[in-house]
Enzyme design. Structure first.
Site, PDB file in Angstrom:
ATOM      1  N   GLU A 151      20.159 -33.873  61.111  1.00 39.32           N
ATOM      2  CA  GLU A 151      18.937 -34.634  60.691  1.00 39.32           C
ATOM      3  C   GLU A 151      19.130 -35.737  61.370  1.00 39.32           C
ATOM      4  O   GLU A 151      20.040 -36.432  61.432  1.00 39.32           O
ATOM      5  CB  GLU A 151      19.330 -34.829  59.059  1.00 39.32           C
TER       6      GLU A 151
ATOM      7  N   GLU B 226      24.644 -32.535  52.500  1.00 42.79           N
ATOM      8  CA  GLU B 226      24.993 -34.039  52.357  1.00 42.79           C
ATOM      9  C   GLU B 226      25.893 -33.856  51.235  1.00 42.79           C
ATOM     10  O   GLU B 226      25.578 -34.922  50.124  1.00 42.79           O
ATOM     11  CB  GLU B 226      23.914 -34.924  52.330  1.00 42.79           C
TER      12      GLU B 226
END
Length: 473
Positions: A372, A177
């Site tokens: 995710e 991320e």
């Protein structure tokens, strides 16, 4: 039965070292930034303590003790039929201080054993090189990623991994991320910077992010030289921000939010250069990047092979004030009246996943992977210890349905790894109560528990999904 996914689609689950491993000082490991964060909760933010406090609880210190339970846990993943397992390597387990002259052999050997176990069951590892766990010594000594010297230290670390696990790891992600740096929580979480509130500015975070982007590009080049057969991807936290209304100012704000929060990093890592809209963003936030002459070529030559994303929820944005707000992953927003929310206030928007995948594939045209996606909920065992988590099954089913529709739209998808296939420490809140797993772990927010593993109802459901290649939802 519904239509199956394309042949070769990879099914599995995703974790992070600091959220599962524990053993925070064993076998030569040094403390990471995650190890210096206390537990928290929905209304109690986590704290960073530069010196450990005797009265505080640090959830990553034991986590779920995957370090000593990895054989048991991987066997459970194999029973579900995993074809891929996303894990991260703890930088401070390999280089305890981040800038040590040589790597810690005990740390490298641990991951050798993990890969041995995965190979035994035919499970491909998907490895994140840096997942919210910078060696804390680099925070203390260099101030985290705001110091350009971290580029070389990260590259040294990455090269050790590429050489050690050549032929064993086919898929790498450089940073987890990475675009979280666009938001205030990312300053410590992703970049290892301890900043006062007034210092936590877009300018400081963007400079540190530039260093991370250059480091990522250099790592991609190094990986391809060391192991030409491997694939290296970027990993974006996709924060879907839709206009609250069709008012032009809301539509433009949604576009600007998407560009700056989601696409800036994607453009650099996939296209190899800063996008044109960066000029307006830099002017607005008074950003003046300090760069080196070689950075432009490094970014251009170090483009990734695929793009991985996390996707949990969506929010709305609006130029108007006085609208009901909701929380979210790293960033809140305004309430979408058409969506329900999770127990932690995150809006559930399965169709947003399809929109996101089409949006990204249309922009970049490279393979995508959802690494995710999951539902954090307070699972309560029944009288016999059973966990009936139908709410999780419903959440995942609806998202996988949209994943299939995206594939039918023409999006090239590599695979799907549900977040937290086994209960783990929540990165955002530091809780165990916020559970994601198909496997229940007897560990509580105060650190108590037996660490016993127990299959939830969703375990058996996901096993059927994998066995049918997504046809049996």
């Amino acid at each position: 039965m519904m239509k199956a996914f394309p042949e070769g689609f990879l099914w599995g689950g995703a974790t992070a070292a600091n959220q599962i491993e524990g053993a925070w000082r064993e076998d030569g490991k040094g403390p990471s930034t995650a190890d210096m964060q206390t537990g928290g909760g929905l209304h109690t933010p986590r704290r960073v303590t530069p010196v450990l406090e005797a009265s505080a609880f640090y959830p990553s210190h034991e986590a779920i003790d995957f370090y000593h339970h990895y054989r048991e846990d991987i066997a459970l993943f194999a029973e579900m039929g995993f074809q891929v397992f996303r894990l991260s390597i703890a930088w401070s387990r390999i280089f305890p201080h981040g800038d040590d002259p040589k790597p810690n052999e005990q740390g490298l050997a641990f991951y050798d054993r993990v890969f041995d176990e995965l190979e035994k069951y035919g499970i491909e590892p998907l490895v994140t090189i840096s997942h919210y766990e910078l060696p804390f010594s680099l925070t203390q000594k260099y101030g985290g990623w705001r110091d350009r010297r971290l580029i070389g230290l990260y590259l040294d670390y990455a090269k050790v991994l590429f050489k050690r696990y050549k032929g064993r790891v086919k898929y790498w992600l450089t940073f987890n991320e990475i675009n979280s740096a666009m938001l205030p929580p990312g300053a410590y979480l992703s970049q290892g910077m301890i900043l006062k509130e007034e210092e936590n500015t877009p300018a400081i975070r963007m400079q540190a992010l530039h260093h991370q982007l250059v480091a990522s590009a250099l790592a991609v080049r190094a990986a391809h030289r060391i192991d030409p057969a491997c694939k290296v991807g970027c990993m974006l936290c996709y924060l879907d921000s839709q206009p609250l209304t069709c008012a032009p100012e809301d539509v433009l704000l949604a576009q600007y939010t998407d560009q700056t929060v989601n696409l800036l990093c994607g453009d650099v890592q996939i296209r190899g250069a800063y996008p044109a809209f960066t000029r307006r963003y830099f002017e607005k936030e008074h950003i003046r990047l300090e760069t080196m002459p070689e950075d432009e070529a490094a970014l251009r030559r170090g483009r990734v092979d695929f793009c991985a994303i996390s996707y949990y929820m969506s929010n709305c944005v609006s130029a108007r004030a006085g609208v009901e707000e909701v929380s979210g992953n790293l960033m809140g927003g305004y309430k979408n009246p058409h969506l329900e929310t999770s127990q932690w206030g995150w809006q559930i928007d399965p169709a947003g996943l399809r929109w996101t995948l089409n949006h990204l594939y249309g922009r970049y045209g490279i393979p995508l992977m959802v690494v995710e996606n999951g539902l954090g909920a307070e699972d309560k065992p029944g009288p016999g210890g059973e966990i009936e988590d139908d709410y999780r099954i419903d959440y995942l089913r609806r998202h996988i349905e949209q994943l299939r529709l995206a594939a039918e739209d023409g999006v090239e998808l590599m695979g799907y790894t549900a977040w937290g296939p086994i209960d783990l420490v929540s990165a955002s809140t530091g809780e165990m109560k916020k559970r994601y797993g198909f496997i229940y772990v007897d560990k509580q927010d105060d650190g108590s528990g037996t660490l016993e593993r127990r299959k939830k109802k969703s375990f058996y459901w996901y096993k059927k999904v994998i066995a049918s290649n997504g046809a049996a939802l």
